[in-house]
Design an enzyme around this catalytic site. Structure first.
Site, mmCIF file in Angstrom:
data_model
loop_
_atom_site.group_PDB
_atom_site.id
_atom_site.type_symbol
_atom_site.label_atom_id
_atom_site.label_comp_id
_atom_site.label_asym_id
_atom_site.label_seq_id
_atom_site.Cartn_x
_atom_site.Cartn_y
_atom_site.Cartn_z
ATOM 1 N N LYS A 1 0.829 -1.210 0.000
ATOM 2 C CA LYS A 1 0.000 0.000 0.000
ATOM 3 C C LYS A 1 0.867 1.266 0.000
ATOM 4 C CE LYS A 1 -2.154 -0.742 3.950
ATOM 5 N NZ LYS A 1 -1.572 -1.986 4.479
ATOM 6 N N ARG B 1 -9.449 1.129 9.050
ATOM 7 C CA ARG B 1 -9.008 -0.234 9.339
ATOM 8 C C ARG B 1 -10.069 -1.045 10.065
ATOM 9 N NH1 ARG B 1 -3.048 0.505 9.166
ATOM 10 N NH2 ARG B 1 -1.982 -1.320 9.924
ATOM 11 N N ARG C 1 11.518 -7.242 6.272
ATOM 12 C CA ARG C 1 11.619 -5.794 6.148
ATOM 13 C C ARG C 1 12.688 -5.207 7.066
ATOM 14 N NH1 ARG C 1 5.838 -2.853 5.372
ATOM 15 N NH2 ARG C 1 5.758 -2.763 7.628
ATOM 16 N N ARG D 1 11.668 -3.367 12.588
ATOM 17 C CA ARG D 1 10.683 -2.762 13.482
ATOM 18 C C ARG D 1 10.140 -3.844 14.416
ATOM 19 N NH1 ARG D 1 6.699 0.338 9.385
ATOM 20 N NH2 ARG D 1 5.193 -0.976 10.452
ATOM 21 N N ARG E 1 -0.636 -9.328 13.624
ATOM 22 C CA ARG E 1 -1.150 -8.238 12.765
ATOM 23 C C ARG E 1 -1.988 -8.810 11.631
ATOM 24 N NH1 ARG E 1 4.011 -5.190 10.945
ATOM 25 N NH2 ARG E 1 2.647 -3.622 10.039
HETATM 26 P P1 AMP Z 1 0.970 0.460 9.498
HETATM 27 O O1 AMP Z 1 2.298 1.071 9.255
HETATM 28 O O2 AMP Z 1 -0.118 1.046 8.634
HETATM 29 O O3 AMP Z 1 0.998 -1.046 9.438
HETATM 30 O O4 AMP Z 1 0.560 0.847 10.983
HETATM 31 C C1 AMP Z 1 1.356 0.484 12.091
HETATM 32 C C2 AMP Z 1 0.507 0.372 13.334
HETATM 33 O O5 AMP Z 1 -0.131 1.632 13.607
HETATM 34 C C3 AMP Z 1 -0.640 -0.619 13.260
HETATM 35 O O6 AMP Z 1 -0.234 -1.944 13.524
HETATM 36 C C4 AMP Z 1 -1.584 -0.072 14.313
HETATM 37 O O7 AMP Z 1 -1.127 -0.365 15.622
HETATM 38 C C5 AMP Z 1 -1.450 1.425 14.110
HETATM 39 N N1 AMP Z 1 -2.416 1.935 13.118
HETATM 40 C C6 AMP Z 1 -2.155 2.472 11.903
HETATM 41 N N2 AMP Z 1 -3.281 2.826 11.264
HETATM 42 C C7 AMP Z 1 -4.296 2.505 12.097
HETATM 43 C C8 AMP Z 1 -5.720 2.603 12.028
HETATM 44 N N3 AMP Z 1 -6.337 3.121 10.945
HETATM 45 N N4 AMP Z 1 -6.439 2.164 13.089
HETATM 46 C C9 AMP Z 1 -5.864 1.667 14.180
HETATM 47 N N5 AMP Z 1 -4.539 1.516 14.318
HETATM 48 C C10 AMP Z 1 -3.748 1.945 13.297
#
Ligand code: AMP
Length: 221
Positions: free
Chosen positions: A13, A88, A127, A162, A173
């Site tokens: 994405k 999400r 990653r 990370r 996740r």
């Molecule tokens: P990402 O980089 O998009 O995978 O986001 C990393 C982390 O941020 C996720 O695993 C969640 O803990 C939090 N996060 C990001 N976007 C959201 C969202 N829309 N709703 C809830 N938690 C989020």
């Protein structure tokens, strides 16, 4: 051009959103990035979000909805935006629809990047991230430079994994995605906005499919 990307973490994405953002001159808005900045800056939001993020849980809906509502007020988002990582949950999508209605904007397309779970697991656990600029590398197909100088920021850096890309957290996740985010496909399909893209192909091939969809949507108006 208002777009949403959905897909497992690691489905590409961010990569595709950043390309489109540049092409259309509109911001890529990643809730994950905004949250990581808050964590790095140790803001109250960051302190609240950190535990959930490290554990691979979602941060509370109200927190991210508030963040997005604020972000969309910025001048750079008035011509369009690309959301990467939001919404999400169904609750976030419903609240977001209310926000969009209030500001008289509409989502054009929801692009769902389809990638098998097995492939996602491998991608995420491989990653590595630049310690300076957060540029993402992948040990399998885009390894960090051997000379230790990041190709994105040009600085000497370390390339680390990370916490949320470690194996058990990745598995979690993915489970969270299936349970809470996958239902969004049905939600947006019901609105006639869902477009599925084969995300297992290489970056250029995925980009071609996406461009075909966004260009067609742009012409519809
Ligand atoms: P990402 O980089 O998009 O995978 O986001 C990393 C982390 O941020 C996720 O695993 C969640 O803990 C939090 N996060 C990001 N976007 C959201 C969202 N829309 N709703 C809830 N938690 C989020």
């Amino acid at each position: 051009m208002e777009l949403i990307f959905i897909g497992y973490p690691g489905s590409g994405k961010g990569t595709q959103a950043s390309y489109l953002a540049e092409k259309y001159g509109i911001p890529q808005i990643s809730t994950g990035d905004i949250l990581r900045q808050a964590v790095a800056g140790k803001t109250p939001l960051g302190v609240e979000a950190k535990r959930a993020m490290d554990a691979g849980e979602l941060v509370p809906d109200a927190v991210v909805i508030g963040m997005i509502e604020e972000r969309l007020k910025a001048s750079d988002a008035q011509k369009g935006f690309i959301l990467d990582g939001f919404p999400r949950t169904i609750k976030q999508a419903q609240e977001f629809d209310r926000i969009l209605y209030k500001i008289d904007r509409q989502i054009k397309v929801v692009l769902s990047l389809e990638v098998s779970k097995q492939r996602i697991f491998k991608r995420l656990t491989s990653r590595r991230v630049c310690s300076n600029c957060n540029h993402i590398y992948n040990l399998i197909y885009d390894p960090p430079p051997e000379n230790g100088v990041c190709i994105s920021c040009g600085k000497a850096a370390s390339f680390f994994q990370r916490d949320d890309d470690k194996e058990t957290t990745v598995q979690h996740r993915m489970d969270v995605y299936e349970e809470l985010t996958q239902p969004l496909k049905k939600y947006y399909d019901g609105q006639g906005k869902l477009a599925e893209v084969d995300g297992s192909l290489n970056i250029e091939k995925v980009r071609e499919q996406i461009l075909a969809i966004t260009e067609a949507a742009g012409k519809e108006k």
